[in-house]
Design a protein around this motif. Structure first.
Motif, PDB file in Angstrom:
ATOM      1  N   VAL A   1     -36.368  55.297  24.421  1.00 16.67           N
ATOM      2  CA  VAL A   1     -35.391  55.699  25.302  1.00 16.67           C
ATOM      3  C   VAL A   1     -35.432  57.445  24.702  1.00 16.67           C
ATOM      4  O   VAL A   1     -34.507  57.400  23.576  1.00 16.67           O
ATOM      5  CB  VAL A   1     -34.400  54.757  24.455  1.00 16.67           C
ATOM      6  N   ALA A   2     -34.627  57.765  25.443  1.00 15.22           N
ATOM      7  CA  ALA A   2     -34.219  59.602  25.227  1.00 15.22           C
ATOM      8  C   ALA A   2     -32.585  59.437  25.312  1.00 15.22           C
ATOM      9  O   ALA A   2     -31.803  58.514  26.076  1.00 15.22           O
ATOM     10  CB  ALA A   2     -35.119  60.322  26.123  1.00 15.22           C
ATOM     11  N   ASN A   3     -31.995  60.440  25.213  1.00 16.94           N
ATOM     12  CA  ASN A   3     -30.782  61.060  24.553  1.00 16.94           C
ATOM     13  C   ASN A   3     -29.916  59.551  23.890  1.00 16.94           C
ATOM     14  O   ASN A   3     -28.885  60.686  23.491  1.00 16.94           O
ATOM     15  CB  ASN A   3     -29.929  61.053  26.590  1.00 16.94           C
ATOM     16  N   LEU A   4     -29.987  59.082  23.892  1.00 17.12           N
ATOM     17  CA  LEU A   4     -29.879  57.714  22.238  1.00 17.12           C
ATOM     18  C   LEU A   4     -28.386  58.026  22.963  1.00 17.12           C
ATOM     19  O   LEU A   4     -27.382  58.194  21.994  1.00 17.12           O
ATOM     20  CB  LEU A   4     -30.027  57.889  21.435  1.00 17.12           C
ATOM     21  N   VAL A   5     -27.858  58.061  24.667  1.00 21.95           N
ATOM     22  CA  VAL A   5     -26.473  58.346  25.534  1.00 21.95           C
ATOM     23  C   VAL A   5     -25.769  59.759  24.861  1.00 21.95           C
ATOM     24  O   VAL A   5     -25.614  60.117  26.265  1.00 21.95           O
ATOM     25  CB  VAL A   5     -25.825  57.571  24.922  1.00 21.95           C
TER      26      VAL A   5
ATOM     27  N   GLY B   1     -26.751  61.855  23.474  1.00 25.90           N
ATOM     28  CA  GLY B   1     -27.994  63.428  22.184  1.00 25.90           C
ATOM     29  C   GLY B   1     -28.116  63.974  23.594  1.00 25.90           C
ATOM     30  O   GLY B   1     -30.019  64.165  23.526  1.00 25.90           O
ATOM     31  N   PHE B   2     -28.299  64.222  24.742  1.00 27.77           N
ATOM     32  CA  PHE B   2     -29.175  64.366  25.781  1.00 27.77           C
ATOM     33  C   PHE B   2     -29.753  65.657  25.319  1.00 27.77           C
ATOM     34  O   PHE B   2     -29.642  67.099  25.265  1.00 27.77           O
ATOM     35  CB  PHE B   2     -28.192  65.673  26.773  1.00 27.77           C
ATOM     36  N   ASP B   3     -31.472  65.619  25.897  1.00 27.00           N
ATOM     37  CA  ASP B   3     -32.433  66.313  25.653  1.00 27.00           C
ATOM     38  C   ASP B   3     -32.426  66.513  23.924  1.00 27.00           C
ATOM     39  O   ASP B   3     -33.455  67.213  23.706  1.00 27.00           O
ATOM     40  CB  ASP B   3     -32.283  67.658  26.408  1.00 27.00           C
ATOM     41  N   ILE B   4     -32.227  65.821  23.310  1.00 24.44           N
ATOM     42  CA  ILE B   4     -32.354  66.231  21.609  1.00 24.44           C
ATOM     43  C   ILE B   4     -32.850  64.826  20.920  1.00 24.44           C
ATOM     44  O   ILE B   4     -33.155  64.849  19.814  1.00 24.44           O
ATOM     45  CB  ILE B   4     -31.272  67.003  20.959  1.00 24.44           C
ATOM     46  N   LEU B   5     -31.950  63.179  21.041  1.00 23.71           N
ATOM     47  CA  LEU B   5     -32.211  61.833  20.882  1.00 23.71           C
ATOM     48  C   LEU B   5     -33.363  61.854  21.159  1.00 23.71           C
ATOM     49  O   LEU B   5     -32.569  61.318  22.753  1.00 23.71           O
ATOM     50  CB  LEU B   5     -31.007  62.090  19.967  1.00 23.71           C
ATOM     51  N   GLY B   6     -33.883  60.481  20.547  1.00 29.22           N
ATOM     52  CA  GLY B   6     -34.715  59.734  21.178  1.00 29.22           C
ATOM     53  C   GLY B   6     -35.657  58.858  20.586  1.00 29.22           C
ATOM     54  O   GLY B   6     -35.289  58.611  19.028  1.00 29.22           O
TER      55      GLY B   6
ATOM     56  N   ASP C   1     -37.387  64.982  24.275  1.00 25.93           N
ATOM     57  CA  ASP C   1     -36.775  63.496  23.976  1.00 25.93           C
ATOM     58  C   ASP C   1     -37.997  62.623  23.659  1.00 25.93           C
ATOM     59  O   ASP C   1     -36.969  61.334  23.104  1.00 25.93           O
ATOM     60  CB  ASP C   1     -35.032  64.094  23.975  1.00 25.93           C
ATOM     61  N   ASN C   2     -38.533  62.268  24.981  1.00 26.25           N
ATOM     62  CA  ASN C   2     -39.347  61.161  24.936  1.00 26.25           C
ATOM     63  C   ASN C   2     -41.040  61.295  23.931  1.00 26.25           C
ATOM     64  O   ASN C   2     -40.763  60.394  23.323  1.00 26.25           O
ATOM     65  CB  ASN C   2     -38.929  60.707  26.303  1.00 26.25           C
ATOM     66  N   ILE C   3     -40.801  62.361  24.424  1.00 23.62           N
ATOM     67  CA  ILE C   3     -42.683  62.631  23.373  1.00 23.62           C
ATOM     68  C   ILE C   3     -42.239  62.825  22.258  1.00 23.62           C
ATOM     69  O   ILE C   3     -43.117  61.853  21.319  1.00 23.62           O
ATOM     70  CB  ILE C   3     -42.915  63.886  23.685  1.00 23.62           C
ATOM     71  N   ALA C   4     -41.196  63.316  21.873  1.00 16.95           N
ATOM     72  CA  ALA C   4     -41.210  63.295  20.046  1.00 16.95           C
ATOM     73  C   ALA C   4     -40.923  61.845  19.348  1.00 16.95           C
ATOM     74  O   ALA C   4     -42.066  62.297  18.105  1.00 16.95           O
ATOM     75  CB  ALA C   4     -39.564  63.887  19.899  1.00 16.95           C
TER      76      ALA C   4
ATOM     77  N   SER D   1     -30.646  54.545  29.771  1.00 17.32           N
ATOM     78  CA  SER D   1     -31.979  55.099  29.158  1.00 17.32           C
ATOM     79  C   SER D   1     -32.384  56.363  29.704  1.00 17.32           C
ATOM     80  O   SER D   1     -32.366  56.012  31.413  1.00 17.32           O
ATOM     81  CB  SER D   1     -33.354  53.638  29.384  1.00 17.32           C
ATOM     82  N   GLY D   2     -33.026  56.881  29.187  1.00 19.76           N
ATOM     83  CA  GLY D   2     -33.101  58.576  29.482  1.00 19.76           C
ATOM     84  C   GLY D   2     -32.636  58.723  30.382  1.00 19.76           C
ATOM     85  O   GLY D   2     -31.025  58.948  30.908  1.00 19.76           O
ATOM     86  N   SER D   3     -33.013  58.892  31.875  1.00 16.69           N
ATOM     87  CA  SER D   3     -32.342  59.159  32.904  1.00 16.69           C
ATOM     88  C   SER D   3     -31.750  58.452  33.726  1.00 16.69           C
ATOM     89  O   SER D   3     -31.178  58.572  35.113  1.00 16.69           O
ATOM     90  CB  SER D   3     -33.233  60.969  33.789  1.00 16.69           C
ATOM     91  N   GLY D   4     -32.302  57.011  33.298  1.00 19.07           N
ATOM     92  CA  GLY D   4     -31.715  55.733  34.081  1.00 19.07           C
ATOM     93  C   GLY D   4     -33.173  55.304  35.040  1.00 19.07           C
ATOM     94  O   GLY D   4     -34.196  56.563  35.283  1.00 19.07           O
ATOM     95  N   PRO D   5     -33.274  54.493  35.692  1.00 19.39           N
ATOM     96  CA  PRO D   5     -32.233  53.496  35.733  1.00 19.39           C
ATOM     97  C   PRO D   5     -32.035  52.413  34.477  1.00 19.39           C
ATOM     98  O   PRO D   5     -31.629  51.676  34.942  1.00 19.39           O
ATOM     99  CB  PRO D   5     -31.926  52.736  37.314  1.00 19.39           C
ATOM    100  N   SER D   6     -32.593  52.613  34.099  1.00 23.31           N
ATOM    101  CA  SER D   6     -32.717  51.451  32.937  1.00 23.31           C
ATOM    102  C   SER D   6     -31.632  51.879  32.374  1.00 23.31           C
ATOM    103  O   SER D   6     -31.098  53.414  31.554  1.00 23.31           O
ATOM    104  CB  SER D   6     -34.208  52.034  31.804  1.00 23.31           C
ATOM    105  N   VAL D   7     -31.191  51.091  31.557  1.00 16.33           N
ATOM    106  CA  VAL D   7     -30.062  50.710  30.689  1.00 16.33           C
ATOM    107  C   VAL D   7     -30.644  49.968  29.295  1.00 16.33           C
ATOM    108  O   VAL D   7     -30.844  48.477  29.768  1.00 16.33           O
ATOM    109  CB  VAL D   7     -28.731  50.008  31.190  1.00 16.33           C
ATOM    110  N   PHE D   8     -29.734  50.305  28.136  1.00 17.67           N
ATOM    111  CA  PHE D   8     -29.924  50.082  27.320  1.00 17.67           C
ATOM    112  C   PHE D   8     -29.220  49.371  26.722  1.00 17.67           C
ATOM    113  O   PHE D   8     -27.725  50.479  26.261  1.00 17.67           O
ATOM    114  CB  PHE D   8     -30.908  50.550  26.055  1.00 17.67           C
ATOM    115  N   MET D   9     -29.172  48.485  25.587  1.00 12.43           N
ATOM    116  CA  MET D   9     -28.169  47.720  24.568  1.00 12.43           C
ATOM    117  C   MET D   9     -28.313  47.891  23.329  1.00 12.43           C
ATOM    118  O   MET D   9     -29.815  47.545  22.727  1.00 12.43           O
ATOM    119  CB  MET D   9     -27.230  46.824  24.611  1.00 12.43           C
TER     120      MET D   9
END
Ligand SMILES: Nc1ncnc2c1ncn2[C@@H]1O[C@H](COP(=O)(O)OP(=O)(O)OP(=O)(O)O)[C@@H](O)[C@H]1O
Ligand SMILES: N[C@@H](CCO)C(=O)O
Length: 308
Positions: free
Chosen positions: A12-16, A18-23, A138-141, A256-264
Motif C-alpha cells: 500500500v503506497a502513500n499511506l494516505v 505520504g505521497f511517493d514516500i511512505l509504503g 514507495d511500493n518497492i521499498a 491505496s497507492g494510486s487507486g482504485p483500491s481503498v484500504f483501512m
C-alpha cells in the motif's frame, strides 16, 4: 543452474498523506516468482496468470529490471523467470512493484548477493518507470525491506525502515481501471503553503505514531489534503466506504497507492472483518466486482520459498 522461488507481497503506497514516500507491505494478496540462472545471456519471462501482460523483456517490469542488472554487471549469464501473478495490474496494490522488486531480489540471490538493498531498490525503480513513467520507490521499498518504509530520497537512495505496528489491514479492489500514469497526470503541479503545512503535520504525526505504536495518533494523521480530494473522484463510493469504515471503528485509511483500491487500518480483527463485509456489500449493490482482503502488516516483505 541455480534456482530460487519467491513470495512477493502486495504493498500500500502513500499511506494516505505520504505521497511517493511512505509504503507498507501486507500479507495478502501476493505474487510468486521462480528464477533460474541461464548459461546464455537471454532473459526469458513467462506468465502463468491470465492478465495478458507483455512477456517481451523490455515491456515487462521484471524483464526491464533484469536487463538493467545484466547490462550493469556485463553478465554472460541470463535469467528465466516464471511469474505467477495474483496481484491484479492497475489495482493500486503494487502489482508492478511486486514484479520489479521480485526481479531485483531474485537476481541478487542468483548472483550470490552482489547487490545491497539500496541497489535492489535502484534497479527495481526502472520497472516502476516502465509502468508509470516515473521513478518512485514507495511500493518497492516495503517489498524489499518489509513492514513500513519511509523513502527519504531516491537520489541518492535513502530508505528508512519504520516500525511495523500490529494492525489489521482491510483492502478492497473495486474493478474499475485506474492507471498509475493517468492518476499522476491529473494531480496539480502546485499546492498552497497552507496545504503543505497541513500535510507535513500529518506525515510527521503518522511517522511518530508508527514509531511509538500510538494508534490514535496514527488514526488522526491518516489524512490527505492534497492528493485524495482529486483522485477519490475516480473511485466509486469512496466517501461512503471511508465514512462507514470510521463508524465501524477503523483507525483511518484512504486510497491505496494510486487507486482504485481503498484500504483501512484497524486494531481488532473483528473490526477489520466487519469493514470487509461492509465494503463488499457497498460494491455488490452497484454491481462492481470487488475482491476484499483482510490481512496484517507484513514485517518481512519478500520471502524465499525455495532455493537450490
Ligand atoms: N510484470 C508486471 N506486473 C504488473 N504490471 C506490469 C508488468 N509488466 C508490465 N506491467 C504494466 O504495468 C502497468 C501496471 O502498473 P500500475 O502502476 O498502473 O499498477 P499497480 O502496480 O497495480 O498500481 P500501484 O503502483 O498504484 O500500486 C500496466 O500497464 C501493466 O501492463
Ligand atoms: N506513489 C505512487 C504509487 C503508485 O504507484 C502514486 O501514488 O502515484
Amino acid at each position: 543452474m541455480k534456482k530460487v522461488k519467491l513470495k512477493i507481497p502486495a504493498t500500500v503506497a502513500n499511506l494516505v498523506c505520504g505521497f511517493d514516500i511512505l509504503g507498507m507491505a501486507v500479507h495478502d494478496p501476493y505474487d510468486e516468482m521462480e528464477f533460474r540462472l541461464l548459461n546464455t545471456p537471454e532473459i526469458i519471462i513467462r506468465h502463468t496468470d491470465s492478465f495478458g501482460l507483455p512477456e517481451e523483456p523490455s515491456g515487462n517490469v521484471a524483464g526491464i529490471v533484469l536487463l538493467k542488472i545484466q547490462e550493469y554487471f556485463n553478465l554472460k549469464s541470463g535469467f528465466e523467470v516464471i511469474i505467477h501473478k495474483h496481484i491484479k495490474p492497475g489495482s493500486g496494490l503494487g502489482s508492478s512493484a511486486a514484479s520489479a522488486a521480485g526481479a531485483a531480489f531474485g537476481a541478487n540471490i542468483l548472483l550470490e548477493n552482489k547487490l545491497s538493498k539500496e541497489e535492489m531498490v535502484y534497479f527495481a525503480m526502472f520497472g516502476e518507470e516502465l509502468a508509470s513513467g516515473v521513478r518512485h520507490a514507495d511500493n518497492i521499498a516495503p517489498c524489499i525491506y518489509g513492514g513500513i518504509t519511509l523513502v527519504k530520497s531516491i537520489n541518492p537512495i535513502d530508505i528508512i525502515p519504520l516500525n511495523s505496528p500490529d494492525l489489521f489491514v482491510t483492502a478492497v479492489h473495486p474493478q474499475v481501471e485506474v492507471k498509475t500514469s493517468d492518476a499522476r497526470q491529473i494531480l496539480k503541479k502546485n499546492i498552497t503553503l497552507k496545504s503543505a503545512v497541513e500535510q507535513w503535520g500529518n506525515i510527521a504525526g503518522l511517522v511518530a505514531g508508527i514509531q511509538k505504536n500510538d494508534f490514535p495518533l496514527i488514526g488522526r494523521s491518516l489524512n490527505d489534503v492534497i492528493i485524495e480530494p482529486i483522485r477519490s473522484i475516480l473511485i466509486p463510493k469512496f466517501d461512503e466506504i471511508k465514512t462507514r469504515s470510521l463508524q465501524l471503528g477503523a483507525l483511518g485509511g484512504g486510497i491505496s497507492g494510486s487507486g482504485p483500491s481503498v484500504f483501512m487500518l484497524s486494531e481488532q480483527e473483528e473490526t477489520a472483518e466487519k469493514i470487509a463485509q461492509m465494503m463488499k456489500s457497498v460494491y455488490d449493490e452497484i454491481e462492481i466486482a470487488s475482491p476484499v482482503y483482510v490481512s496484517k502488516i507484513n514485517p518481512t516483505g519478500i520471502q524465499i520459498v525455495e532455493e537450490n
